[in-house]
Design a protein around this motif. Structure first.
Motif, PDB file in Angstrom:
ATOM      1  N   GLY A  73      -6.279  61.166  -8.558  1.00 58.76           N
ATOM      2  CA  GLY A  73      -6.108  60.731  -7.161  1.00 58.76           C
ATOM      3  C   GLY A  73      -4.719  60.147  -6.965  1.00 58.76           C
ATOM      4  O   GLY A  73      -4.559  59.083  -6.374  1.00 58.76           O
ATOM      5  N   ILE A  76      -0.013  59.847  -2.752  1.00 60.50           N
ATOM      6  CA  ILE A  76       1.415  59.738  -2.428  1.00 60.50           C
ATOM      7  C   ILE A  76       2.081  58.682  -3.317  1.00 60.50           C
ATOM      8  O   ILE A  76       3.161  58.200  -3.021  1.00 60.50           O
ATOM      9  N   GLU A  79      -0.115  53.488  -4.761  1.00 61.36           N
ATOM     10  CA  GLU A  79      -0.732  52.429  -5.564  1.00 61.36           C
ATOM     11  C   GLU A  79      -0.359  52.520  -7.041  1.00 61.36           C
ATOM     12  O   GLU A  79      -0.954  51.835  -7.863  1.00 61.36           O
ATOM     13  N   ASP A  96      -4.373  65.564  -8.436  1.00 54.31           N
ATOM     14  CA  ASP A  96      -4.930  65.411  -7.087  1.00 54.31           C
ATOM     15  C   ASP A  96      -5.264  66.812  -6.580  1.00 54.31           C
ATOM     16  O   ASP A  96      -4.691  67.802  -7.042  1.00 54.31           O
ATOM     17  N   ASP A 119      -9.618  70.035  -8.018  1.00 49.98           N
ATOM     18  CA  ASP A 119     -10.734  69.414  -7.302  1.00 49.98           C
ATOM     19  C   ASP A 119     -11.536  68.596  -8.307  1.00 49.98           C
ATOM     20  O   ASP A 119     -12.188  69.150  -9.189  1.00 49.98           O
ATOM     21  N   LEU A 120     -11.499  67.282  -8.173  1.00 54.95           N
ATOM     22  CA  LEU A 120     -12.169  66.401  -9.141  1.00 54.95           C
ATOM     23  C   LEU A 120     -13.637  66.156  -8.791  1.00 54.95           C
ATOM     24  O   LEU A 120     -14.312  65.370  -9.446  1.00 54.95           O
ATOM     25  N   ALA A 155      -7.458  56.282  -9.173  1.00 55.29           N
ATOM     26  CA  ALA A 155      -6.619  55.520  -8.245  1.00 55.29           C
ATOM     27  C   ALA A 155      -7.096  55.643  -6.806  1.00 55.29           C
ATOM     28  O   ALA A 155      -6.609  56.478  -6.055  1.00 55.29           O
TER      29      ALA A 155
HETATM   30  C1  SAM Z   1      -6.755  57.052  -0.769  1.00 54.69           C
HETATM   31  S1  SAM Z   1      -5.969  58.460  -1.392  1.00 54.69           S
HETATM   32  C2  SAM Z   1      -5.357  57.843  -2.948  1.00 54.69           C
HETATM   33  C3  SAM Z   1      -4.037  57.220  -2.815  1.00 54.69           C
HETATM   34  C4  SAM Z   1      -3.229  57.267  -4.094  1.00 54.69           C
HETATM   35  N1  SAM Z   1      -3.880  56.603  -5.195  1.00 54.69           N
HETATM   36  C5  SAM Z   1      -1.837  56.723  -3.893  1.00 54.69           C
HETATM   37  O1  SAM Z   1      -1.413  55.858  -4.686  1.00 54.69           O
HETATM   38  O2  SAM Z   1      -1.153  57.207  -2.985  1.00 54.69           O
HETATM   39  C6  SAM Z   1      -7.263  59.509  -1.999  1.00 54.69           C
HETATM   40  C7  SAM Z   1      -6.757  60.755  -2.691  1.00 54.69           C
HETATM   41  O3  SAM Z   1      -7.895  61.441  -3.182  1.00 54.69           O
HETATM   42  C8  SAM Z   1      -7.618  62.813  -3.125  1.00 54.69           C
HETATM   43  N2  SAM Z   1      -8.886  63.547  -3.183  1.00 54.69           N
HETATM   44  C9  SAM Z   1      -9.885  63.547  -2.276  1.00 54.69           C
HETATM   45  N3  SAM Z   1     -10.864  64.370  -2.679  1.00 54.69           N
HETATM   46  C10 SAM Z   1     -10.469  64.905  -3.864  1.00 54.69           C
HETATM   47  C11 SAM Z   1     -11.056  65.830  -4.775  1.00 54.69           C
HETATM   48  N4  SAM Z   1     -12.221  66.399  -4.534  1.00 54.69           N
HETATM   49  N5  SAM Z   1     -10.372  66.130  -5.894  1.00 54.69           N
HETATM   50  C12 SAM Z   1      -9.158  65.556  -6.149  1.00 54.69           C
HETATM   51  N6  SAM Z   1      -8.551  64.687  -5.332  1.00 54.69           N
HETATM   52  C13 SAM Z   1      -9.204  64.363  -4.198  1.00 54.69           C
HETATM   53  C14 SAM Z   1      -6.880  62.981  -1.826  1.00 54.69           C
HETATM   54  O4  SAM Z   1      -6.127  64.172  -1.778  1.00 54.69           O
HETATM   55  C15 SAM Z   1      -6.021  61.725  -1.778  1.00 54.69           C
HETATM   56  O5  SAM Z   1      -4.737  61.958  -2.266  1.00 54.69           O
END
Ligand code: SAM
Length: 272
Positions: A73, A76, A79, A96, A119-120, A155
């Motif tokens: 995750g 951008i 965090e 991600d 895709d996690l 994250a």
């Molecule tokens: C709140 S953001 C995380 C912010 C990140 N930790 C940062 O420091 O910018 C959630 C992230 O989860 C990713 N995400 C959502 N569903 C996902 C999935 N099924 N597999 C992988 N990543 C996923 C999104 O693309 C997004 O970048």
């Protein structure tokens, strides 16, 4: 206001390389909108950003090995204390479903940084019209690097895994109870995957949404955004001023409660 910021989001969404699944389900736009919000609310989000980065670093400092760190995750990199991780680990793998501009730039600038689009949840391909019963794979898929990493950081992904699947199910008329069950299963499957990692695991996750009207006498309404799951961590908790009044609604303040630290493996042993 003008169309500038909206146009910027549209272009970024179109220009971000991503799988058809991520495009189709709106994950690219979701991440671009998150980045726009982070820019717009930089001052309000600064304490959250710093608390999250500090929580990751406190765990990173304790890993005996310094070969490989995996960030799930990566988003951008809001965090993530990237420079510190790059200095400490020989390889840093950023994962991600959508590889943001920040992640692609980090890969170009640092020889030790790799980026993996994945895709996690393992559930996205199954989100098709007509679907009425969904069971996510458990443990959820992780890149092979996570199994051998000295440090795995989840994250701020845990509560996010369910957002797009829930929205899809909602649009296709699936009952709320069934949506909640899928959301909880996704969360449990990710936690089960983290429990399989042999290295140190750092978990950052929001777990409660608080909506507080700024007018009238009504108190705050709280929502459990982990659907009852309560992973154990050794670390800290803080408030994320997600939407100050005026962002989502003129008279509403939205804050999330966040936890971040060492993930305690529910199998009884610490993930060390
Ligand atoms: C709140 S953001 C995380 C912010 C990140 N930790 C940062 O420091 O910018 C959630 C992230 O989860 C990713 N995400 C959502 N569903 C996902 C999935 N099924 N597999 C992988 N990543 C996923 C999104 O693309 C997004 O970048």
């Amino acid at each position: 206001m003008g169309g500038g910021p909206m146009l910027r989001e549209l272009f970024e969404t179109l220009l971000t390389p991503a799988s058809r699944e991520a495009q189709r389900l709106g994950l690219v736009h979701e991440q671009v909108a998150f980045a726009a919000r982070a820019r717009r609310l930089a001052a309000a989000w600064a304490p959250h950003r710093e608390a999250a980065r500090a929580a990751v670093w406190r765990v990173a400092e304790t890993t005996p090995g310094q070969e490989l760190a995996v960030v799930l995750g990566a988003g951008i990199l809001l965090e993530i204390p990237l420079e510190a991780l790059v200095a400490r680990y020989r390889r840093v793998v950023l994962v991600d479903v959508v590889l943001s501009r920040a992640v692609r730039a980090a890969q170009r600038h640092h020889p030790g940084v790799e980026a993996v689009a994945m895709d996690l949840s393992g559930l996205l391909p199954a989100l098709q019209p007509g679907v009425d019963r969904l069971v996510p794979p458990s443990p959820a898929p992780l890149p092979p690097e996570a199994g051998e990493a000295d440090l795995v950081v989840s994250a701020n992904l845990l509560s996010q895994l369910a957002i797009v699947p829930r929205r899809f199910l909602d649009q296709h008329g699936v009952a709320w109870e069934a949506q909640d069950a899928v959301a909880r299963a996704l969360i449990d499957a990710h936690l089960a995957a983290l429990a399989c990692c042999s290295g140190t695991v750092c978990l950052i996750t929001d777990f409660e949404r608080e909506e507080r009207p700024t007018t009238g006498e009504e108190g705050a309404t709280r929502y459990d955004i982990l659907y009852g799951a309560r992973p154990r961590i050794e670390g800290s908790r803080w408030l994320w001023d997600l939407a100050p009044p005026g962002e989502e609604d003129r008279t509403l303040q939205v804050r999330h409660r966040v936890m971040g630290g060492l993930f305690i493996n529910p199998q009884g042993e610490e993930s060390v």
